[in-house]
Design a protein around this motif. Structure first.
Motif, short mmCIF file in Angstrom:
data_model
loop_
_atom_site.label_atom_id
_atom_site.label_comp_id
_atom_site.label_asym_id
_atom_site.label_seq_id
_atom_site.Cartn_x
_atom_site.Cartn_y
_atom_site.Cartn_z
N THR A 80 26.46 -66.45 -17.38
CA THR A 80 25.77 -66.05 -16.16
C THR A 80 24.37 -65.49 -16.41
OG1 THR A 80 26.57 -63.76 -16.22
CG2 THR A 80 28.02 -65.41 -15.21
N GLY A 81 24.03 -65.25 -17.66
CA GLY A 81 22.81 -64.53 -17.99
C GLY A 81 23.12 -63.13 -18.47
N ARG A 82 24.34 -62.67 -18.17
CA ARG A 82 24.83 -61.39 -18.68
C ARG A 82 26.06 -61.56 -19.56
NH1 ARG A 82 23.70 -56.54 -16.82
NH2 ARG A 82 25.89 -55.89 -16.86
N THR A 83 26.65 -62.74 -19.54
CA THR A 83 27.78 -63.01 -20.43
C THR A 83 27.32 -62.93 -21.88
OG1 THR A 83 28.54 -64.59 -18.75
CG2 THR A 83 29.66 -64.63 -20.89
N LEU A 84 28.07 -62.25 -22.71
CA LEU A 84 27.70 -62.16 -24.11
C LEU A 84 28.19 -63.37 -24.90
CD1 LEU A 84 28.38 -58.45 -25.18
CD2 LEU A 84 26.17 -59.60 -24.98
N ALA A 85 27.47 -63.67 -25.96
CA ALA A 85 27.91 -64.64 -26.96
C ALA A 85 27.72 -63.99 -28.32
CB ALA A 85 27.10 -65.92 -26.86
N PHE A 86 28.54 -64.41 -29.27
CA PHE A 86 28.36 -63.95 -30.64
C PHE A 86 28.49 -65.14 -31.58
CE2 PHE A 86 32.77 -63.25 -29.42
CZ PHE A 86 33.49 -63.83 -30.46
N ALA A 87 27.73 -65.12 -32.65
CA ALA A 87 27.75 -66.21 -33.63
C ALA A 87 27.58 -65.61 -35.00
CB ALA A 87 26.64 -67.21 -33.33
N HIS A 88 28.54 -65.86 -35.87
CA HIS A 88 28.50 -65.34 -37.23
C HIS A 88 28.47 -66.53 -38.18
CE1 HIS A 88 30.49 -62.99 -40.74
NE2 HIS A 88 29.17 -62.90 -40.79
N ALA A 89 27.38 -66.66 -38.93
CA ALA A 89 27.20 -67.77 -39.87
C ALA A 89 27.56 -67.30 -41.27
CB ALA A 89 25.76 -68.26 -39.84
N ILE A 90 28.42 -68.09 -41.93
CA ILE A 90 29.00 -67.68 -43.20
C ILE A 90 28.81 -68.79 -44.23
CG2 ILE A 90 31.11 -66.85 -44.33
CD1 ILE A 90 32.19 -66.55 -41.35
#
Length: 249
Positions: A80-90
């Motif tokens: 929505t523009g406020r929904t969070l996302a997370f991405a962890h690169a390993i």
């Protein structure tokens, strides 16, 4: 750990920032990003193969959501523009997709789930692994309000030299309604079962309705947890020399 903060307003350009984390991980540098992507519906490859895909795209656009096709499978996810996302690169051991030390795909899913659960529990949110039926982006690796709706889904993109463990996170109650309102017609067009009441949020679990507070807790959990060493090199996202919005030093 390399930590990116902020976002770009264009969804495609913003997604390239996350891709840069995966490229750096392939060279041996782990990375993390926790942010609120611009307003969009991210469709998976499976969605794009559906006969009514264009109809689903139109339905998203009618509600003010730009359609983006992501590189991995799974079903559409609304931001929505406020929904969070997370991405962890390993970084991973070349040739077998296993992380350094022999960590498997299943191990990474378990660690990511535990990390997000710990972060949210630390914010007094009553959450658990699992998901209700007919939820958004259905999958085996999800987090829900204890006894309630789904608030996070987790996926992986695995290469021979790096892996990206990523997910979405619904924070507020108003946001959960907005996610449900666009997901329902999109999934209807795609022929995917969906119950609007299955969308939960951190706030519904008793945690804060504060995107910044939740993002900070999730970032800390990854950097200070089993995958990190408590050290971070923070960089703002940039495109053509211009930093994105929401940058925090």
């Amino acid at each position: 750990m390399r930590v990116l903060r902020g976002r770009l307003d264009d969804p495609e350009a913003d997604r390239e920032q996350t891709a840069s984390l995966l490229a750096a991980a392939a060279d041996g540098e782990p990375g993390l990003r926790v942010w609120s992507p611009p307003r969009q519906v991210a469709f998976g490859r499976r969605d794009a193969r559906e006969d009514e895909f264009e109809r689903a795209v139109r339905r998203a656009a009618e509600r003010g959501f730009r359609a983006i096709e992501r590189d991995v499978g799974g079903r559409a996810v609304a931001y929505t523009g406020r929904t969070l996302a997370f991405a962890h690169a390993i970084p991973t051991a070349r040739g077998n997709g296993d992380a350094d030390g022999g960590e498997s795909i299943a191990d990474r899913y378990e660690r990511a789930t535990e990390t997000v659960l710990d972060a949210l529990s630390g914010l007094d949110a009553d959450v658990a692994a699992g998901e209700p039926s007919a939820s958004f982006c259905p999958g085996d690796h999800s987090i829900r309000v204890a006894g309630g709706g789904k608030l996070s889904g987790i996926a992986q993109r695995v290469r021979s030299d790096a892996a990206l463990v990523a997910g979405c996170l619904v924070v507020g109650t108003a946001e959960s309604r907005a996610v449900a309102d666009v997901t329902a017609p999109v999934y209807d067009a795609l022929g995917v079962d969906f119950d609007p009441e299955s969308v939960g949020s951190v706030a519904a679990a008793g945690g804060p309705d504060d995107v910044d507070a939740v993002a900070s807790a999730v970032e800390d959990a990854f950097v200070d947890g089993p995958w990190g060493d408590g050290k971070r090199r923070v960089r703002p996202v940039e495109a053509n020399g211009q930093a994105g919005d929401g940058v925090t030093d």
